[in-house]
Each structure stands twice: as C-alpha cells, then as structure tokens.
Design a protein around this motif. Sequence first.
Motif, short mmCIF file in Angstrom:
data_model
loop_
_atom_site.label_atom_id
_atom_site.label_comp_id
_atom_site.label_asym_id
_atom_site.label_seq_id
_atom_site.Cartn_x
_atom_site.Cartn_y
_atom_site.Cartn_z
N LEU A 158 138.54 -0.29 62.86
CA LEU A 158 139.55 0.32 63.50
C LEU A 158 140.74 1.97 62.99
N GLU A 159 140.02 2.29 61.86
CA GLU A 159 139.72 3.61 60.92
C GLU A 159 139.41 5.07 61.98
N PHE A 160 138.55 4.62 62.64
CA PHE A 160 137.81 5.51 63.63
C PHE A 160 138.44 5.71 64.59
N VAL A 161 138.95 4.86 65.37
CA VAL A 161 139.68 4.71 66.60
C VAL A 161 140.65 5.79 66.53
N ALA A 162 141.14 5.44 64.96
CA ALA A 162 142.64 5.71 65.13
C ALA A 162 142.36 7.47 65.13
N GLU A 163 141.00 7.70 64.54
CA GLU A 163 140.45 9.37 64.20
C GLU A 163 140.63 10.42 65.53
N GLY A 164 140.56 8.59 66.73
CA GLY A 164 140.40 9.57 68.45
C GLY A 164 138.15 9.56 68.53
N LEU A 165 137.67 8.88 67.81
CA LEU A 165 135.94 9.09 67.85
C LEU A 165 135.87 7.86 68.92
N THR A 166 135.05 8.13 70.39
CA THR A 166 134.71 7.05 70.75
C THR A 166 133.74 6.31 70.40
N ASN A 167 133.47 5.27 70.56
CA ASN A 167 132.62 4.01 70.24
C ASN A 167 131.09 4.88 70.31
N ARG A 168 130.59 5.62 71.12
CA ARG A 168 129.39 6.33 70.55
C ARG A 168 129.31 6.84 69.53
N GLU A 169 130.40 7.42 69.31
CA GLU A 169 130.92 8.41 67.88
C GLU A 169 130.77 7.35 66.41
N ILE A 170 131.06 6.46 66.95
CA ILE A 170 131.56 5.44 65.77
C ILE A 170 130.37 4.96 65.44
N ALA A 171 129.59 4.77 66.74
CA ALA A 171 127.84 4.14 66.59
C ALA A 171 127.09 5.34 66.23
N GLY A 172 127.32 6.12 65.71
CA GLY A 172 126.29 7.39 64.79
C GLY A 172 126.96 7.52 63.59
N ARG A 173 128.46 6.88 63.55
CA ARG A 173 128.86 7.18 62.32
C ARG A 173 128.36 5.71 60.67
N MET A 174 128.09 5.25 61.83
CA MET A 174 128.17 3.52 61.26
C MET A 174 126.46 2.96 61.33
N PHE A 175 125.70 3.67 62.33
CA PHE A 175 124.42 3.27 61.99
C PHE A 175 124.95 2.47 62.73
N LEU A 176 125.06 2.06 63.59
CA LEU A 176 124.83 0.80 64.87
C LEU A 176 124.53 1.27 66.24
N ALA A 177 124.45 0.63 66.84
CA ALA A 177 124.24 0.03 67.74
C ALA A 177 124.92 0.48 69.11
N GLU A 178 125.46 1.13 70.18
CA GLU A 178 127.41 1.59 70.96
C GLU A 178 127.77 0.38 71.64
#
Length: 214
Positions: A158-178
């Motif tokens: 939710l924090e990353f969504v609030a920062e305007g990151l896309t799913n792909r960018e969140i996946a990169g930050r959290m080391f998860l699959a998109e």
Amino acid sequence: MIRVFLLDDHEVVRRGLVDLLQSGGDIEVVGESGSAQEAARRIPALKPDVAILDARLPDGNGIDVCRDVRAVDSSIRGLILTSYEDDEALFAAIMAGASGYVLKQIRGTDLVDAVRRVAQGQSLLDPAVTQRVLERIRNGVEQPRELAALTDQERRILEFVAEGLTNREIAGRMFLAEKTVKNYVSSMLAKLGLERRTQAAVLATRLLGEHPHG
C-alpha cells in the motif's frame, strides 16, 4: 522540444491551452483528447514527455488516466489540471504518481513554467505533504479499522502504491514476481473494500483529514 499531450473535455479550453503552450517555441502538443478512455489508450503510443490531464471528465478522470499511463510507461509525467484546490485532489494525484497538480485558474505563464519543470523531472508536489500521507499509512497510527486487517506485506505494498509505483516496480523493490504483487494488491484492495488502486487516495484523505497538522 518538450512533447505534451492534452486531456480536457472542453474544446475551447484545449484550443487556448494549445496556443499558450506552443507560443514559447520549446513545447509541442503532440496529441489531445476530450475522453479519458481515449487518452489512456493514445498517450502511451505517443510517448509525450508530459501529459496534462483534466481531473474531472464525463467518462472518467485524469487521475485514473495518470495511474494507467504510468503503469505502462513510467517515463511519462502526469500534470493534473483541476478546478478545486482540495486535499482529496492532492492526495489522489500523489497516489497516482503524478508529478504535480495545477489549478485551472493558474496564469498562463505559470502553466508553461510548470510543464517545463515537470519535463525536467521536478515534482511540483509539496514534499512535506507527500511525506505526511506516507507516514500515516506507514505508522498505522490513528488508522481506520480497515487497515488493521492488512498483513505487513500488504501494508508495504500500500505504501509503494501510495508512492505511485507500478506493480512491476513494486515487484523489483520487494524481490517478488509481478504476478505475486498483483495478487497482493488485489487482496489489499478487497480487504479495504476498494475496487481500484486510485481509491486508496480517499483512504489517505481520511487518514489525514482528522489530523491535518500531524
């Protein structure tokens, strides 16, 4: 040249803005539309540097368009054009990853200046306000009941969504699959009773509404 796309449902307003933006000689309007749906489809193909997006449209809103476009191409910068200076518009712009929002009453020269600054990668949003929105989500203090249901992982997303990151960018930050991130986002929205990522902006408004000076 700074390439600009213009989304506004009033043709007269669009005409005036096109003339105004192109009068300086360093800005080119590469596309325009009066429809949110059409704009969301055309903007990624045209790849403008800046998309000026009217906040309220008959078939949607510029904030959703900003979110959708940046999910496809995060290099396109969004500038939300709104008639009202209210917290909800500001928080919604932050949530959608916009670089700024300007009032329709803005002086012409100020709008041209705003486009130039955003094209250079500057943000017109007040960093202090952005920070407050994120801190409320992060701390879990004075949160509506719904947030208590989120897991730590969902809260981070939710924090990353609030920062305007896309799913792909969140996946990169959290080391998860998109796809995993997408599932988390769906689960988070379901728990919050929301249908779209952008509606999280309303939640941020509620978090801040009670304590505007926190």
